[in-house]
Design a protein around this motif. Structure first.
Motif, PDB file in Angstrom:
ATOM      1  N   TYR A  11       0.836  -1.194   0.000  1.00 31.07           N
ATOM      2  CA  TYR A  11       0.000   0.000   0.000  1.00 31.07           C
ATOM      3  C   TYR A  11       0.872   1.246   0.000  1.00 31.07           C
ATOM      4  N   LYS A  12       0.632   2.104  -0.997  1.00 39.54           N
ATOM      5  CA  LYS A  12       1.367   3.367  -1.082  1.00 39.54           C
ATOM      6  C   LYS A  12       0.382   4.452  -1.455  1.00 39.54           C
ATOM      7  N   GLY A  13      -0.491   4.791  -0.585  1.00 43.23           N
ATOM      8  CA  GLY A  13      -1.489   5.794  -0.903  1.00 43.23           C
ATOM      9  C   GLY A  13      -1.501   6.888   0.127  1.00 43.23           C
ATOM     10  N   GLY A  14      -2.345   7.842  -0.100  1.00 42.45           N
ATOM     11  CA  GLY A  14      -2.505   8.922   0.861  1.00 42.45           C
ATOM     12  C   GLY A  14      -1.568  10.074   0.577  1.00 42.45           C
ATOM     13  N   HIS A  15      -1.708  11.114   1.364  1.00 44.76           N
ATOM     14  CA  HIS A  15      -0.927  12.326   1.160  1.00 44.76           C
ATOM     15  C   HIS A  15       0.259  12.423   2.100  1.00 44.76           C
ATOM     16  N   LYS A  16       0.363  11.520   3.037  1.00 47.02           N
ATOM     17  CA  LYS A  16       1.410  11.638   4.043  1.00 47.02           C
ATOM     18  C   LYS A  16       2.764  11.383   3.414  1.00 47.02           C
ATOM     19  N   GLY A  17       3.684  12.198   3.804  1.00 48.20           N
ATOM     20  CA  GLY A  17       5.035  12.048   3.300  1.00 48.20           C
ATOM     21  C   GLY A  17       5.277  12.799   2.010  1.00 48.20           C
ATOM     22  N   GLN A  18       4.252  13.380   1.454  1.00 51.41           N
ATOM     23  CA  GLN A  18       4.422  14.118   0.206  1.00 51.41           C
ATOM     24  C   GLN A  18       4.687  15.578   0.519  1.00 51.41           C
ATOM     25  N   ARG A  19       5.161  16.301  -0.510  1.00 52.44           N
ATOM     26  CA  ARG A  19       5.390  17.737  -0.346  1.00 52.44           C
ATOM     27  C   ARG A  19       4.055  18.447  -0.270  1.00 52.44           C
ATOM     28  N   ARG A  20       3.996  19.437   0.550  1.00 54.18           N
ATOM     29  CA  ARG A  20       2.781  20.224   0.647  1.00 54.18           C
ATOM     30  C   ARG A  20       2.950  21.469  -0.187  1.00 54.18           C
ATOM     31  N   HIS A  21       1.860  21.875  -0.790  1.00 52.93           N
ATOM     32  CA  HIS A  21       1.904  23.060  -1.643  1.00 52.93           C
ATOM     33  C   HIS A  21       1.163  24.195  -0.960  1.00 52.93           C
ATOM     34  N   PHE A  22       1.863  25.304  -0.749  1.00 53.46           N
ATOM     35  CA  PHE A  22       1.264  26.486  -0.157  1.00 53.46           C
ATOM     36  C   PHE A  22       1.177  27.565  -1.218  1.00 53.46           C
ATOM     37  N   THR A  23       0.069  28.298  -1.194  1.00 52.20           N
ATOM     38  CA  THR A  23      -0.126  29.377  -2.161  1.00 52.20           C
ATOM     39  C   THR A  23       0.745  30.558  -1.750  1.00 52.20           C
ATOM     40  N   SER A  24       1.535  31.039  -2.679  1.00 50.80           N
ATOM     41  CA  SER A  24       2.419  32.160  -2.384  1.00 50.80           C
ATOM     42  C   SER A  24       1.613  33.460  -2.412  1.00 50.80           C
ATOM     43  N   PRO A  25       2.115  34.500  -1.768  1.00 52.32           N
ATOM     44  CA  PRO A  25       1.408  35.786  -1.778  1.00 52.32           C
ATOM     45  C   PRO A  25       1.232  36.346  -3.196  1.00 52.32           C
ATOM     46  N   GLU A  26       2.196  36.121  -4.073  1.00 46.17           N
ATOM     47  CA  GLU A  26       2.077  36.604  -5.454  1.00 46.17           C
ATOM     48  C   GLU A  26       0.901  35.930  -6.158  1.00 46.17           C
ATOM     49  N   GLU A  27       0.752  34.621  -5.923  1.00 46.00           N
ATOM     50  CA  GLU A  27      -0.365  33.893  -6.540  1.00 46.00           C
ATOM     51  C   GLU A  27      -1.698  34.410  -6.011  1.00 46.00           C
ATOM     52  N   LEU A  28      -1.752  34.722  -4.732  1.00 41.15           N
ATOM     53  CA  LEU A  28      -2.976  35.259  -4.148  1.00 41.15           C
ATOM     54  C   LEU A  28      -3.325  36.611  -4.770  1.00 41.15           C
ATOM     55  N   GLU A  29      -2.320  37.471  -4.965  1.00 41.03           N
ATOM     56  CA  GLU A  29      -2.545  38.767  -5.607  1.00 41.03           C
ATOM     57  C   GLU A  29      -3.079  38.577  -7.019  1.00 41.03           C
ATOM     58  N   ALA A  30      -2.498  37.620  -7.732  1.00 38.84           N
ATOM     59  CA  ALA A  30      -2.926  37.377  -9.113  1.00 38.84           C
ATOM     60  C   ALA A  30      -4.374  36.897  -9.145  1.00 38.84           C
ATOM     61  N   MET A  31      -4.753  36.044  -8.185  1.00 42.33           N
ATOM     62  CA  MET A  31      -6.126  35.544  -8.135  1.00 42.33           C
ATOM     63  C   MET A  31      -7.102  36.681  -7.851  1.00 42.33           C
ATOM     64  N   LYS A  32      -6.736  37.601  -6.948  1.00 41.33           N
ATOM     65  CA  LYS A  32      -7.604  38.741  -6.647  1.00 41.33           C
ATOM     66  C   LYS A  32      -7.792  39.629  -7.878  1.00 41.33           C
ATOM     67  N   GLU A  33      -6.681  39.890  -8.575  1.00 35.56           N
ATOM     68  CA  GLU A  33      -6.763  40.724  -9.785  1.00 35.56           C
ATOM     69  C   GLU A  33      -7.661  40.077 -10.833  1.00 35.56           C
ATOM     70  N   LYS A  34      -7.540  38.756 -10.972  1.00 28.62           N
ATOM     71  CA  LYS A  34      -8.358  38.044 -11.956  1.00 28.62           C
ATOM     72  C   LYS A  34      -9.834  38.154 -11.607  1.00 28.62           C
ATOM     73  N   GLU A  35     -10.174  37.982 -10.345  1.00 31.71           N
ATOM     74  CA  GLU A  35     -11.571  38.102  -9.903  1.00 31.71           C
ATOM     75  C   GLU A  35     -12.089  39.514 -10.122  1.00 31.71           C
ATOM     76  N   GLU A  36     -11.234  40.517  -9.860  1.00 27.51           N
ATOM     77  CA  GLU A  36     -11.623  41.913 -10.064  1.00 27.51           C
ATOM     78  C   GLU A  36     -11.918  42.180 -11.541  1.00 27.51           C
ATOM     79  N   ARG A  37     -11.054  41.660 -12.427  1.00 20.91           N
ATOM     80  CA  ARG A  37     -11.266  41.846 -13.868  1.00 20.91           C
ATOM     81  C   ARG A  37     -12.561  41.184 -14.322  1.00 20.91           C
ATOM     82  N   GLU A  38     -12.833  39.968 -13.790  1.00 27.17           N
ATOM     83  CA  GLU A  38     -14.074  39.266 -14.158  1.00 27.17           C
ATOM     84  C   GLU A  38     -15.295  40.050 -13.698  1.00 27.17           C
TER      85      GLU A  38
END
Length: 181
Positions: A11-38
């Motif tokens: 058995y080799k399943g699940g998320h444990k032991g894998q790298r975690r992905h965190f949203t960077s502040p730049e990505e958050l800014e880009a998402m806000k700008e995209k929502e504003e444009r929409e």
């Protein structure tokens, strides 16, 4: 079981032991700008959702003109809140005895045993128990026996002294020292 389905050696399943992905502040800014444009695009197009977003702004303008009505609403809301708050119990008025954890049977029995022992010792010291009465009676008998023994020893001592005095007197008479000239 199929591989990866349950729990076996392979058995080799699940998320444990894998790298975690965190949203960077730049990505958050880009998402806000995209929502504003929409949102702006929808406003230009005249979608219904843009009207819904505008309604709160219009309501703000209306409420600003009618300060008295808004103040009344705020007062009513505060009164309702105070009624709710006053109905709830304050921490200082809570009955803490009801929240005490219940003791186990062994703990209750141990406490009862200690209380009974303390009560028995108190009654024993006052002389109200059967054992205390028996002890006092035994002590009275022993005291009486000791007094009788002391009296007997005193009588024997006096008898020995009297016998010794009589013996010395007889001896003095026999030797003739007892006469006066």
């Amino acid at each position: 079981m199929p591989k990866g389905g349950g729990g076996g050696r392979g058995y080799k399943g699940g998320h444990k032991g894998q790298r975690r992905h965190f949203t960077s502040p730049e990505e958050l800014e880009a998402m806000k700008e995209k929502e504003e444009r929409e949102r702006e695009w929808r406003e230009q197009r005249g979608d219904e959702s843009s009207e819904e977003e505008k309604e709160p702004e219009e309501n703000k303008e209306e409420t600003a003109g009618s300060d008295e009505e808004s103040k009344k609403k705020v007062r009513k809301a505060r009164k309702r809140c105070w009624k709710i708050i006053n109905k709830t119990k304050k921490i200082t008025h809570l009955d803490l005895s009801a929240d005490k954890p219940e003791l186990s049977r062994k703990e209750r029995e141990e406490i009862e045993k200690q209380k009974a022992k303390a009560n028995y010792q108190r009654l024993h010291a006052e002389g109200k128990t059967e054992e205390a009465r028996a002890d006092l009676a035994r002590l009275a008998i022993i005291k009486k026996q000791r007094e009788e023994a002391a009296k007997k020893r005193e009588d024997e001592r006096l008898a020995r002294e009297a016998a010794k005095a009589a013996k010395t007197e007889n001896l003095n008479k026999a030797l003739g020292k007892g006469r006066k000239t």
